[in-house]
Design an enzyme around this catalytic site. Structure first.
Site, PDB file in Angstrom:
ATOM      1  N   CYS A 157     -10.732  22.529  23.293  1.00  0.00           N
ATOM      2  CA  CYS A 157     -12.138  22.854  23.065  1.00  0.00           C
ATOM      3  C   CYS A 157     -12.450  24.139  23.839  1.00  0.00           C
ATOM      4  CB  CYS A 157     -13.008  21.704  23.575  1.00  0.00           C
ATOM      5  SG  CYS A 157     -14.732  22.169  23.820  1.00  0.00           S
ATOM      6  N   GLU A 192      -2.208  33.425  18.767  1.00  0.00           N
ATOM      7  CA  GLU A 192      -2.887  33.211  17.481  1.00  0.00           C
ATOM      8  C   GLU A 192      -4.210  32.457  17.671  1.00  0.00           C
ATOM      9  OE1 GLU A 192       0.037  31.601  14.772  1.00  0.00           O
ATOM     10  OE2 GLU A 192       0.810  33.608  14.366  1.00  0.00           O
ATOM     11  N   CYS A 198     -14.194  22.769  16.895  1.00  0.00           N
ATOM     12  CA  CYS A 198     -14.405  21.590  17.733  1.00  0.00           C
ATOM     13  C   CYS A 198     -15.861  21.160  17.607  1.00  0.00           C
ATOM     14  CB  CYS A 198     -14.060  21.934  19.181  1.00  0.00           C
ATOM     15  SG  CYS A 198     -14.495  20.628  20.339  1.00  0.00           S
ATOM     16  N   CYS A 203     -19.460  22.042  22.542  1.00  0.00           N
ATOM     17  CA  CYS A 203     -19.585  23.044  21.473  1.00  0.00           C
ATOM     18  C   CYS A 203     -20.965  22.963  20.824  1.00  0.00           C
ATOM     19  CB  CYS A 203     -18.477  22.853  20.435  1.00  0.00           C
ATOM     20  SG  CYS A 203     -16.869  23.285  21.130  1.00  0.00           S
ATOM     21  N   GLU A 349       5.251  39.337  16.020  1.00  0.00           N
ATOM     22  CA  GLU A 349       6.222  38.412  15.437  1.00  0.00           C
ATOM     23  C   GLU A 349       6.558  38.924  14.039  1.00  0.00           C
ATOM     24  OE1 GLU A 349       4.857  34.336  15.521  1.00  0.00           O
ATOM     25  OE2 GLU A 349       4.146  34.523  17.583  1.00  0.00           O
TER      26      GLU A 349
HETATM   27  C1  GAL Z   1       3.595  31.794  14.527  1.00  0.00           C
HETATM   28  C2  GAL Z   1       3.397  31.413  15.983  1.00  0.00           C
HETATM   29  C3  GAL Z   1       4.731  31.215  16.685  1.00  0.00           C
HETATM   30  C4  GAL Z   1       5.611  30.345  15.869  1.00  0.00           C
HETATM   31  C5  GAL Z   1       5.770  30.912  14.485  1.00  0.00           C
HETATM   32  C6  GAL Z   1       6.658  30.053  13.607  1.00  0.00           C
HETATM   33  O1  GAL Z   1       2.436  31.608  13.800  1.00  0.00           O
HETATM   34  O2  GAL Z   1       2.687  32.400  16.682  1.00  0.00           O
HETATM   35  O3  GAL Z   1       4.518  30.642  17.928  1.00  0.00           O
HETATM   36  O4  GAL Z   1       5.060  29.080  15.833  1.00  0.00           O
HETATM   37  O5  GAL Z   1       4.503  30.990  13.884  1.00  0.00           O
HETATM   38  O6  GAL Z   1       6.096  28.831  13.319  1.00  0.00           O
END
Ligand code: GAL
Length: 710
Positions: A157, A192, A198, A203, A349
């Site tokens: 939360c 992310e 919540c 909230c 990523e």
């Molecule tokens: C992304 C997340 C990572 C990992 C990846 C694969 O969204 O930031 O931590 O979980 O997905 O699932």
């Protein structure tokens, strides 16, 4: 953001003032001096002149004896960057107030010896079990009033005072511990951010306070939300509900739109809460967070004024089973770049293998494509690419989410491809540094509109982003770069702005669009534009409401039905299928470009063009569904607007460009399994070999060409 003013944990003005001071006092040359302006952070300078080439690495999950071997293999692949620690709260603070950073010091030391620098995650996305056992109400509450149980992640939360106190403690301890470590370049806040919603009392109170700060009086709120409908008039702030689903029927759209804004603001406040600590303790380090492209619970354009640079998570294999829908990640890059005023960004990523959790979610891609996707990011303005993840996990939820290496650590084909690219980006860094994308065409994304359509999609098949793809893809097929812009950003410098279904419009936005067109710009509006005001109330004006004068049309009738076949007919008799919605247009000053082909309104205007002062406005009353329509229509628009296009690119080839001081860098990506040729219409130099290229450039199967021209 304002809801925190009345929250006991957040205190009052002094904190806000110190945030402002902290945000203004970031020294290092690479770190942004002013935020929100274009190109204020140079990622390549920040990484010591190297292109950021990295992997997401989880040393805590591997035996320490493995670390040196990993670092050596990374270095051999040209890896110079890692992201570490974003889920390691339990390892950093195994019990309350006991901090264990020694393991991370050792990992950083080894990585650093191999020339690898790091961004450290603040580990707040995964609160430790001991913390949630002590304070079970840290867990978010779902709409039915049930708290989530411990497990998974992102389950907190945002307004829970115990959670915020624990966040403050761990972030402060981490920042203090690493503030002087030269191997640490900066921080990734949380992971992310953006969920879950919540519905607990913290909230609820925060939302009520946010409403009070926004409207000041209940009369103003009741007016704005139109609470007279069904007699929902509020006579005390404490009566205002959250949009939980345990009610009969649905909520007031005004309340719901404000709730989306509140949630986005609250997430921004949470990031700011951490950013403030990090800037105070370690002002020389940069700050980012990893975002999610088209994810729409957050207005990234407002969040990102807090950050030094944007980073995002790019998984082109998800929802793209044959890997040919390459414009999806392209639009993600452009939206993320646009969310911080076109400043270069990085991918935190980048797809490193097949995704999956309990099952694999796709088929394996040829290893060469992982290089093409990484170049695609660079072509769209990335100065860094960090692959998720170095090695697939042995345990936990993501055993099926492939990293570059599999669990066995074998240096496989993906590793070889990535290693090849490692050598290339080393060579390309001086060329890339200081270069940026440049575009005459922009897509306008409106977070308010996006949320309002979530609340009321208005027609069964409506998908806000679908139109973005249709117009975006057509512009890209014609070889154009496209920016994504947000309502508060600068529209000057664009020749064409496409604003799909601009449903919610504020007075300032109308003024900006009027000024843009009045001074010579071309605007494309589409169906369901100008319908709602800022409060999600329907305009009293004839549609397209406040945009009617610009568009030169009125809408006295529309057809929202979805099952009926409909067609758009152009003057030369060309017919194109259309669906989702049909505005039947009555031109006032506009000319008709196409009419409807079916039903009682066959022959009535469907697409118009209006001259307004020095500019032009196109209104597309329906959603044509064929690419042929968009190729032809957009070519017409660009020709009229004086935007030079290229002959349509071959299928499976993407072209994007960056520029700097008189030099243009062309990136040609081939997503197909066959060699293809593209006529660039000018001679270029191969940026990797220095060789001169003829006007016609061959792009190998699953290959890339990086070319320069002066
Ligand atoms: C992304 C997340 C990572 C990992 C990846 C694969 O969204 O930031 O931590 O979980 O997905 O699932």
């Amino acid at each position: 953001m304002n809801e925190q003013l009345n929250d006991p944990f957040w205190g009052t003005l002094p904190i806000l003032i110190s945030v402002a001071i902290a945000l203004c006092s970031v020294p290092s040359s690479a770190v942004a001096q002013t935020r929100g302006a274009r190109h204020t952070f140079d990622l390549i300078a920040w990484n010591g002149g190297q292109f950021i080439y990295g992997v997401d690495y989880y040393p805590e999950a591997w035996n320490e004896t493995q670390w040196e071997k990993d670092a050596a293999n990374m270095q051999a692949a040209g890896i110079n960057f890692v992201r570490l620690g974003e889920f390691a709260w339990a390892k950093m603070e195994p019990s309350e107030g006991q901090y264990h950073f020694g393991w991370l010091d050792r990992a950083l030391q080894i990585l650093s010896a191999y020339g690898i620098k790091a961004v450290l995650g603040t580990p707040t996305a995964s609160p430790p079990a001991w913390l949630m056992a002590k304070y079970p109400d840290i867990a978010a509450m779902n709409e039915d009033g049930v708290r989530y149980r411990y497990g998974s992640r992102r389950n907190y939360c945002l307004h829970n005072p115990h959670f915020l106190a624990a966040v403050k403690a761990i972030v402060t301890a981490e920042a203090e511990h690493f503030k002087n470590n030269p191997a640490v370049l900066g921080w990734q806040i949380d992971n992310e951010v953006g969920g879950p919603y919540c519905y607990d009392s913290y909230c609820l109170t925060a939302f009520q306070n946010w409403c009070r700060a926004k409207y000041q009086t209940l009369d103003a709120l009741n007016q704005a939300w139109g609470t007279i409908f069904w007699g929902h008039t509020y006579s005390a702030w404490s009566q205002i509900p959250l949009p939980w689903n345990t009610l009969y029927s649905v909520h007031n759209p005004g309340l719901e739109l404000d709730y989306h804004r509140f949630f986005s603001d609250a997430t921004r406040d949470f990031v700011n809460f951490q950013a403030q600590i990090l800037r105070q303790v370690a002002p020389q380090k940069a700050i980012t967070t990893n975002e999610m492209g088209l994810f729409d619970d957050i207005d990234y354009s407002r969040l990102n004024t807090l950050l030094d640079f944007v980073a995002w998570d790019n998984y082109p294999m998800i929802f793209n089973p044959d890997y040919q829908d390459y414009f999806r990640s392209a639009l993600g890059h452009d939206l993320m770049r646009g969310s911080k005023d076109q400043q270069n960004f990085m991918v935190m990523e980048q797809e490193g293998g097949v995704p999956g959790w309990t099952a694999f979610w796709g088929k394996q891609a040829p290893a060469a494509l992982f290089r093409v996707w990484a170049y695609q990011a660079i072509a769209h303005g990335a100065d860094g690419v960090c692959y998720f993840r170095w090695r697939t996990s042995r345990f936990g939820t993501e055993q099926y989410w492939q990293g570059i290496l599999d669990q066995d650590g074998y240096l496989n084909a993906r590793y070889q491809v990535i290693a090849r690219m490692g050598k290339e980006v080393k060579r390309l860094a001086p060329l890339l540094q200081g270069s940026h994308t440049n575009s005459q065409v922009a897509l306008l994304v409106s977070p308010d509109t996006r949320w309002a359509f979530h609340i009321q999609p208005t027609s069964k098949n409506f998908d806000y982003y679908r139109q973005f793809y249709l117009y975006y893809d057509a512009a890209r097929r014609l070889g154009l770069n496209v920016d994504v812009i947000f309502p508060q950003m600068d529209f000057a410098g664009y020749r064409v702005i496409v604003a799909p279904s601009l449903f919610v419009v504020s007075q300032p936005l109308i003024q900006k669009l009027t000024q843009f067109v009045g001074s010579g710009g071309t605007l494309i509006l589409t169906y369901r534009s100008g319908v709602k005001d800022d409060h999600n109330e329907v305009t009293l004006e004839t549609l397209p409401g406040p945009l009617a004068r610009l568009a030169g049309v009125l809408i006295h009738d529309f057809d929202p039905q979805v099952a009926q076949k409909q067609e758009i007919v152009e003057h030369d008799g060309s017919r194109y299928p259309a669906d989702v919605w049909y505005d039947i247009l009555t031109p006032t000053t506009a000319r008709t470009l196409a009419t409807y082909g079916e039903r009682y309104y066959a022959g009535k205007p469907a697409i118009t063009e209006n001259s307004f002062e020095k500019g032009n406005v196109f209104y597309v009353g329906a959603q044509p569904s064929s690419t042929e329509f968009y190729d032809r229509f957009m070519k017409h628009v660009f020709d009229k607007a004086g935007v030079a296009t290229r002959p349509a690119l071959p299928n499976g080839i993407e072209l994007a460009t960056r520029e700097k001081a008189g030099e243009k860098i062309f990136f040609l990506m081939n997503y197909t399994n066959r060699d293809q040729s593209v006529n660039l219409g000018e001679t270029t130099h191969n940026a990797l070999t220095g060789a001169s290229e003829s006007t016609v450039v061959r792009v190998p199967a699953y290959g890339v060409q990086v070319l320069t021209a002066r």
